[in-house]
Structure formats: C-alpha cells, structure tokens
Design a protein around this motif. Sequence first.
Motif, PDB file in Angstrom:
ATOM      1  N   VAL A 151       0.867   4.590   4.952  1.00 60.08           N
ATOM      2  CA  VAL A 151       2.181   5.210   5.144  1.00 60.08           C
ATOM      3  C   VAL A 151       3.109   4.905   3.974  1.00 60.08           C
ATOM      4  CG1 VAL A 151       4.202   5.319   6.656  1.00 60.08           C
ATOM      5  CG2 VAL A 151       1.918   5.093   7.644  1.00 60.08           C
ATOM      6  N   GLN A 152       3.141   3.649   3.564  1.00 63.46           N
ATOM      7  CA  GLN A 152       4.007   3.211   2.470  1.00 63.46           C
ATOM      8  C   GLN A 152       3.199   3.245   1.169  1.00 63.46           C
ATOM      9  OE1 GLN A 152       7.092   2.768   2.283  1.00 63.46           O
ATOM     10  NE2 GLN A 152       7.655   1.187   0.823  1.00 63.46           N
ATOM     11  N   VAL A 153       3.422   4.256   0.356  1.00 62.97           N
ATOM     12  CA  VAL A 153       2.623   4.493  -0.850  1.00 62.97           C
ATOM     13  C   VAL A 153       2.658   3.268  -1.767  1.00 62.97           C
ATOM     14  CG1 VAL A 153       2.320   5.999  -2.853  1.00 62.97           C
ATOM     15  CG2 VAL A 153       3.134   6.942  -0.675  1.00 62.97           C
ATOM     16  N   ASN A 154       1.465   2.866  -2.248  1.00 64.65           N
ATOM     17  CA  ASN A 154       1.381   1.658  -3.058  1.00 64.65           C
ATOM     18  C   ASN A 154       0.163   1.738  -3.966  1.00 64.65           C
ATOM     19  OD1 ASN A 154       0.988  -1.147  -3.894  1.00 64.65           O
ATOM     20  ND2 ASN A 154       2.456  -1.674  -2.294  1.00 64.65           N
ATOM     21  N   VAL A 155       0.323   1.376  -5.222  1.00 64.72           N
ATOM     22  CA  VAL A 155      -0.801   1.421  -6.162  1.00 64.72           C
ATOM     23  C   VAL A 155      -1.888   0.412  -5.798  1.00 64.72           C
ATOM     24  CG1 VAL A 155       0.519   2.291  -8.131  1.00 64.72           C
ATOM     25  CG2 VAL A 155       0.411  -0.164  -7.715  1.00 64.72           C
ATOM     26  N   ASP A 156      -1.526  -0.653  -5.084  1.00 67.11           N
ATOM     27  CA  ASP A 156      -2.529  -1.643  -4.678  1.00 67.11           C
ATOM     28  C   ASP A 156      -3.575  -1.028  -3.757  1.00 67.11           C
ATOM     29  OD1 ASP A 156      -1.569  -4.085  -5.961  1.00 67.11           O
ATOM     30  OD2 ASP A 156       0.164  -3.860  -4.650  1.00 67.11           O
ATOM     31  N   PHE A 157      -3.211   0.035  -3.060  1.00 65.21           N
ATOM     32  CA  PHE A 157      -4.153   0.686  -2.164  1.00 65.21           C
ATOM     33  C   PHE A 157      -5.334   1.253  -2.938  1.00 65.21           C
ATOM     34  CE2 PHE A 157      -5.221   4.457   0.631  1.00 65.21           C
ATOM     35  CZ  PHE A 157      -5.915   3.702   1.561  1.00 65.21           C
ATOM     36  N   GLY A 158      -5.079   1.767  -4.135  1.00 59.83           N
ATOM     37  CA  GLY A 158      -6.162   2.275  -4.969  1.00 59.83           C
ATOM     38  C   GLY A 158      -7.155   1.177  -5.314  1.00 59.83           C
ATOM     39  N   ALA A 179     -10.269   9.638  14.846  1.00 61.24           N
ATOM     40  CA  ALA A 179      -9.361   9.903  15.963  1.00 61.24           C
ATOM     41  C   ALA A 179      -8.213   8.897  15.992  1.00 61.24           C
ATOM     42  CB  ALA A 179     -10.137   9.869  17.279  1.00 61.24           C
ATOM     43  N   LEU A 180      -8.525   7.617  15.749  1.00 60.13           N
ATOM     44  CA  LEU A 180      -7.486   6.589  15.738  1.00 60.13           C
ATOM     45  C   LEU A 180      -6.496   6.811  14.602  1.00 60.13           C
ATOM     46  CD1 LEU A 180      -9.618   3.412  16.537  1.00 60.13           C
ATOM     47  CD2 LEU A 180      -7.909   4.471  18.009  1.00 60.13           C
ATOM     48  N   PHE A 181      -7.007   7.177  13.439  1.00 58.90           N
ATOM     49  CA  PHE A 181      -6.115   7.497  12.316  1.00 58.90           C
ATOM     50  C   PHE A 181      -5.179   8.638  12.703  1.00 58.90           C
ATOM     51  CE2 PHE A 181      -8.149   5.897   8.090  1.00 58.90           C
ATOM     52  CZ  PHE A 181      -8.029   4.604   8.545  1.00 58.90           C
ATOM     53  N   GLY A 182      -5.735   9.653  13.342  1.00 58.99           N
ATOM     54  CA  GLY A 182      -4.916  10.790  13.732  1.00 58.99           C
ATOM     55  C   GLY A 182      -3.826  10.407  14.710  1.00 58.99           C
ATOM     56  N   VAL A 183      -4.185   9.625  15.723  1.00 56.83           N
ATOM     57  CA  VAL A 183      -3.215   9.216  16.747  1.00 56.83           C
ATOM     58  C   VAL A 183      -2.130   8.315  16.160  1.00 56.83           C
ATOM     59  CG1 VAL A 183      -2.933   7.847  18.851  1.00 56.83           C
ATOM     60  CG2 VAL A 183      -4.814   9.477  18.665  1.00 56.83           C
ATOM     61  N   LEU A 184      -2.532   7.381  15.301  1.00 56.77           N
ATOM     62  CA  LEU A 184      -1.582   6.401  14.774  1.00 56.77           C
ATOM     63  C   LEU A 184      -0.731   6.944  13.640  1.00 56.77           C
ATOM     64  CD1 LEU A 184      -3.918   3.265  14.791  1.00 56.77           C
ATOM     65  CD2 LEU A 184      -2.029   3.736  16.358  1.00 56.77           C
ATOM     66  N   LEU A 185      -1.288   7.870  12.847  1.00 59.61           N
ATOM     67  CA  LEU A 185      -0.567   8.341  11.666  1.00 59.61           C
ATOM     68  C   LEU A 185       0.216   9.626  11.899  1.00 59.61           C
ATOM     69  CD1 LEU A 185      -3.259   7.641   8.907  1.00 59.61           C
ATOM     70  CD2 LEU A 185      -1.284   6.232   9.539  1.00 59.61           C
ATOM     71  N   TRP A 186      -0.171  10.406  12.891  1.00 63.74           N
ATOM     72  CA  TRP A 186       0.529  11.674  13.137  1.00 63.74           C
ATOM     73  C   TRP A 186       2.038  11.491  13.338  1.00 63.74           C
ATOM     74  CZ3 TRP A 186      -0.140  16.654  12.450  1.00 63.74           C
ATOM     75  CH2 TRP A 186       0.694  17.556  13.140  1.00 63.74           C
ATOM     76  N   PRO A 187       2.476  10.484  14.114  1.00 67.88           N
ATOM     77  CA  PRO A 187       3.929  10.313  14.273  1.00 67.88           C
ATOM     78  C   PRO A 187       4.651   9.966  12.973  1.00 67.88           C
ATOM     79  CG  PRO A 187       2.739   9.157  16.003  1.00 67.88           C
ATOM     80  CD  PRO A 187       1.728   9.549  14.966  1.00 67.88           C
ATOM     81  N   GLU A 188       3.910   9.500  11.957  1.00 68.89           N
ATOM     82  CA  GLU A 188       4.521   9.082  10.693  1.00 68.89           C
ATOM     83  C   GLU A 188       4.436  10.159   9.616  1.00 68.89           C
ATOM     84  OE1 GLU A 188       6.059   6.329  10.906  1.00 68.89           O
ATOM     85  OE2 GLU A 188       5.155   5.724  12.822  1.00 68.89           O
ATOM     86  N   ARG A 189       4.051  11.381   9.996  1.00 65.89           N
ATOM     87  CA  ARG A 189       3.804  12.423   8.995  1.00 65.89           C
ATOM     88  C   ARG A 189       5.055  12.813   8.211  1.00 65.89           C
ATOM     89  NH1 ARG A 189       4.138  14.397  13.984  1.00 65.89           N
ATOM     90  NH2 ARG A 189       5.315  16.309  14.427  1.00 65.89           N
ATOM     91  N   GLY A 190       6.229  12.547   8.766  1.00 66.95           N
ATOM     92  CA  GLY A 190       7.462  12.878   8.063  1.00 66.95           C
ATOM     93  C   GLY A 190       8.116  11.692   7.388  1.00 66.95           C
ATOM     94  N   TYR A 191       7.447  10.556   7.412  1.00 60.18           N
ATOM     95  CA  TYR A 191       8.021   9.334   6.843  1.00 60.18           C
ATOM     96  C   TYR A 191       8.136   9.446   5.320  1.00 60.18           C
ATOM     97  CZ  TYR A 191       8.356   4.458   5.359  1.00 60.18           C
ATOM     98  OH  TYR A 191       8.745   3.277   4.761  1.00 60.18           O
ATOM     99  N   VAL A 192       9.295   9.103   4.816  1.00 58.63           N
ATOM    100  CA  VAL A 192       9.520   9.088   3.363  1.00 58.63           C
ATOM    101  C   VAL A 192       9.459   7.639   2.896  1.00 58.63           C
ATOM    102  CG1 VAL A 192      11.127   9.599   1.496  1.00 58.63           C
ATOM    103  CG2 VAL A 192      10.967  11.150   3.463  1.00 58.63           C
ATOM    104  N   PRO A 193       8.535   7.302   2.001  1.00 66.03           N
ATOM    105  CA  PRO A 193       8.397   5.912   1.537  1.00 66.03           C
ATOM    106  C   PRO A 193       9.704   5.369   0.983  1.00 66.03           C
ATOM    107  CG  PRO A 193       6.534   7.219   0.825  1.00 66.03           C
ATOM    108  CD  PRO A 193       7.529   8.186   1.399  1.00 66.03           C
ATOM    109  N   ILE A 194       9.908   4.064   1.175  1.00 71.47           N
ATOM    110  CA  ILE A 194      11.129   3.407   0.693  1.00 71.47           C
ATOM    111  C   ILE A 194      10.759   2.311  -0.292  1.00 71.47           C
ATOM    112  CG2 ILE A 194      12.421   3.938   2.794  1.00 71.47           C
ATOM    113  CD1 ILE A 194      11.861   1.125   3.797  1.00 71.47           C
ATOM    114  N   TRP A 195      11.787   1.743  -0.935  1.00 71.08           N
ATOM    115  CA  TRP A 195      11.634   0.660  -1.900  1.00 71.08           C
ATOM    116  C   TRP A 195      10.620   1.026  -2.988  1.00 71.08           C
ATOM    117  CZ3 TRP A 195      10.979  -2.259   3.192  1.00 71.08           C
ATOM    118  CH2 TRP A 195      12.238  -2.485   3.761  1.00 71.08           C
ATOM    119  N   ASP A 196       9.643   0.154  -3.255  1.00 68.99           N
ATOM    120  CA  ASP A 196       8.694   0.466  -4.322  1.00 68.99           C
ATOM    121  C   ASP A 196       7.825   1.665  -3.957  1.00 68.99           C
ATOM    122  OD1 ASP A 196       7.455  -0.948  -2.291  1.00 68.99           O
ATOM    123  OD2 ASP A 196       6.061  -2.004  -3.618  1.00 68.99           O
ATOM    124  N   GLY A 197       7.600   1.879  -2.651  1.00 67.32           N
ATOM    125  CA  GLY A 197       6.852   3.059  -2.235  1.00 67.32           C
ATOM    126  C   GLY A 197       7.553   4.344  -2.629  1.00 67.32           C
TER     127      GLY A 197
END
Length: 208
Positions: free
Chosen positions: A143-150, A26-44
């Motif tokens: 939100v900010q795509v990163n290979v370190d997350f893997g 539920a927390l993921f949904g509430v916190l991430l839903w507003p960012e669903r249209g975010y386009v990663p920047i820089w290395d992301g």
Amino acid sequence: WSSDVCSSDLTPARREQILTLGVIIALFGVLLWPERGYVPIWDGHVYANCVVDAATRNGFDLNALRCAGHPSYGWAAILALSQLAAPGDAGMMLLMNAILGLIAVGAFRATAARIFPGEEHQRALNLLTVACALHPVLLSTLVQVNVDFGVYVFFFAMYAALLHDRYDWAAVAGTFLAFSKETGAFAAAALVAVEVLRRLTAPELRAL
C-alpha cells in the motif's frame, strides 16, 4: 511457485499448492481492495510521484526512474507501467504492487521447497507461505510505495532461480534487484557469492 505445479498430472500435493495460491490471491483481494484509493504519504508520496513522473514525462529519460536519488531504474520502470494508461491512478499502482507481492511469495515458496524438499514438508510450506503473504510488513509495503519492496521481491526471485539452477531467470531477477536500491546491488553480489560456495561444497550440501 514450485515449478512442478505446471505438470499435467496433478497430485494431491500439487493441487494443494494451487489452492494455496488461490487463497493468497483471495486474501490479497479482500485486504487490499478497501485501500485501492489510498494515496501514499511521506516517503511513499515521493516514490509514487517519481513513478507517475516517469510514466508521463515526454521521451525516455533514465533520470525519471531514479527515485529520491536511489538507483531504482528497474523497480520504478515496473511500477511506471501501471501509470501509462491512467497517470496518478493509485489503484493501478496498488494492483501492480500486489502482482509483485505474488511474485515475492511465490519465489519464497520455491526457495523454501528447495531447502526443504519432500512431500512431507509441502503442507507446512504452504502454511508458511500464507503466513508470509499475510505479514504486516509485506501488506503495508504493498500500500505504501517503497523502493525497499523491490529489493524484497527480486531477492527472493533471484535466490529461488539460483537454487533451481535457472541462471537465465537469476540474471533477470538479479538485474532488477541491483536496480531497485543500493542495498539490492549488495544483496545480488551476496547471492552470487553464496551460489559459488554452494557449487564448491560437498555434493550432500548442494541442495541447500
């Protein structure tokens, strides 16, 4: 997540584990839903473009999964699945990252439960898991795509599998860990070394 959650006889502690998982979702949904249209920047942006390219390129080409020169074949392949139906859809990429995030916090919980066994620790571990899920570093990486997350996700997945003596799953997680980034290969080798030492230690230390 702790394997005993799947038991048909749900104790209060197990119900609390399931409730904790529901709270995190539920927390993921509430916190991430507003960012669903975010386009990663820089290395992301570089990594996101790599994933989209891997999903849309004609034919199977391993080089498409090598993002920014990193051996990211496993991590990129998973994110690329989110782009097969709708290439360039940032929301689908965020959803896949959220699923990976749930795997990460679940594996963290399973790892902590093995290190601190016993019913008396369960509530504290549940609270710790929620805190882990809400950590700004984790949420920002979703939100900010990163290979370190893997590396983060599959490190805990492999560690949890090893501690619970599930070597089949450890092999799978370790493969994805090694093929997330260069540091992932080092981390996988380190976990194997720690597991060997754990097996060689005195019986009273094998639960660690």
